[in-house]
Design an enzyme around this catalytic site. Sequence first.
Site, PDB file in Angstrom:
ATOM      1  CG  ASN A  11      -1.996  -0.811   1.165  1.00 32.57           C
ATOM      2  OD1 ASN A  11      -2.950  -0.974   0.359  1.00 32.57           O
ATOM      3  ND2 ASN A  11      -1.967  -1.818   2.205  1.00 32.57           N
ATOM      4  NE  ARG A  18      -1.787   2.984   4.111  1.00 36.98           N
ATOM      5  CZ  ARG A  18      -1.107   2.368   3.698  1.00 36.98           C
ATOM      6  NH1 ARG A  18       0.584   2.407   3.656  1.00 36.98           N
ATOM      7  NH2 ARG A  18      -1.651   1.696   4.899  1.00 36.98           N
ATOM      8  CD  GLU A  99      10.054  -1.583  12.420  1.00 40.49           C
ATOM      9  OE1 GLU A  99      10.908  -2.289  12.726  1.00 40.49           O
ATOM     10  OE2 GLU A  99       8.676  -1.397  12.206  1.00 40.49           O
TER      11      GLU A  99
HETATM   12  C1  DQA Z   1       3.284   1.985   8.027  1.00 40.84           C
HETATM   13  C2  DQA Z   1       2.695   1.625   9.132  1.00 40.84           C
HETATM   14  C3  DQA Z   1       1.715   0.005   9.704  1.00 40.84           C
HETATM   15  O1  DQA Z   1       1.044   0.141  10.422  1.00 40.84           O
HETATM   16  C4  DQA Z   1       0.974   0.608   8.058  1.00 40.84           C
HETATM   17  O2  DQA Z   1       0.111  -0.723   7.924  1.00 40.84           O
HETATM   18  C5  DQA Z   1       1.343   0.968   6.762  1.00 40.84           C
HETATM   19  C6  DQA Z   1       2.221   2.282   6.981  1.00 40.84           C
HETATM   20  C7  DQA Z   1       3.811   3.653   8.279  1.00 40.84           C
HETATM   21  O3  DQA Z   1       4.579   3.302   7.317  1.00 40.84           O
HETATM   22  O4  DQA Z   1       3.372   4.622   9.128  1.00 40.84           O
HETATM   23  O5  DQA Z   1       0.667   0.613   5.498  1.00 40.84           O
HETATM   24  O6  DQA Z   1       4.550   0.992   7.981  1.00 40.84           O
END
Ligand code: DQA
Length: 148
Positions: A11, A18, A99
């Site tokens: 996504n 989004r 991360e």
């Molecule tokens: C995310 C946080 C995740 O919980 C979420 O599912 C995402 C984006 C973020 O960048 O804040 O897709 O990784």
Amino acid sequence: MARVLLLNGPNLNLLGSREPAVYGTDTLASIEARAAAVARETGHELQAFQSNAEHELIERVHRAKAEQTAFVVLNPGACTHTSIALRDALLGTALPFIEVHLSNTQAREEFRRRSYFSDVAVGVISGLGAYGYEAALRAAALHLARGT
Ligand code: DQA
């Protein structure tokens, strides 16, 4: 000069449109362009990959190892909270990684608080929006310079 992989999960191709109140209005293309510029500025080469499929993310990590990639900046998207397989790919290749999350996952729903990556990451950046990627690229350069 080292090769750094910017890896984005499900996504994140939708960034820009989004849930802008949560994820901001920067597109993934603009984030990748900025990250590539920071990598160049710090003497490194960036490769960027996004997929909505867990197995493609895993295969990209395997390929990164084969291509002597030195470091990974990773936003696993929702795979953060589900993917033991992607965690194992990073552990199995022993690729160091940071991360990144655009949103502060600790300040959201309970299910976002668990990450399968944080305890094996070099570091975690969460809640700083698109700037988090730039910060991660700079931290990656420091990590590579130290050789630790
Ligand atoms: C995310 C946080 C995740 O919980 C979420 O599912 C995402 C984006 C973020 O960048 O804040 O897709 O990784």
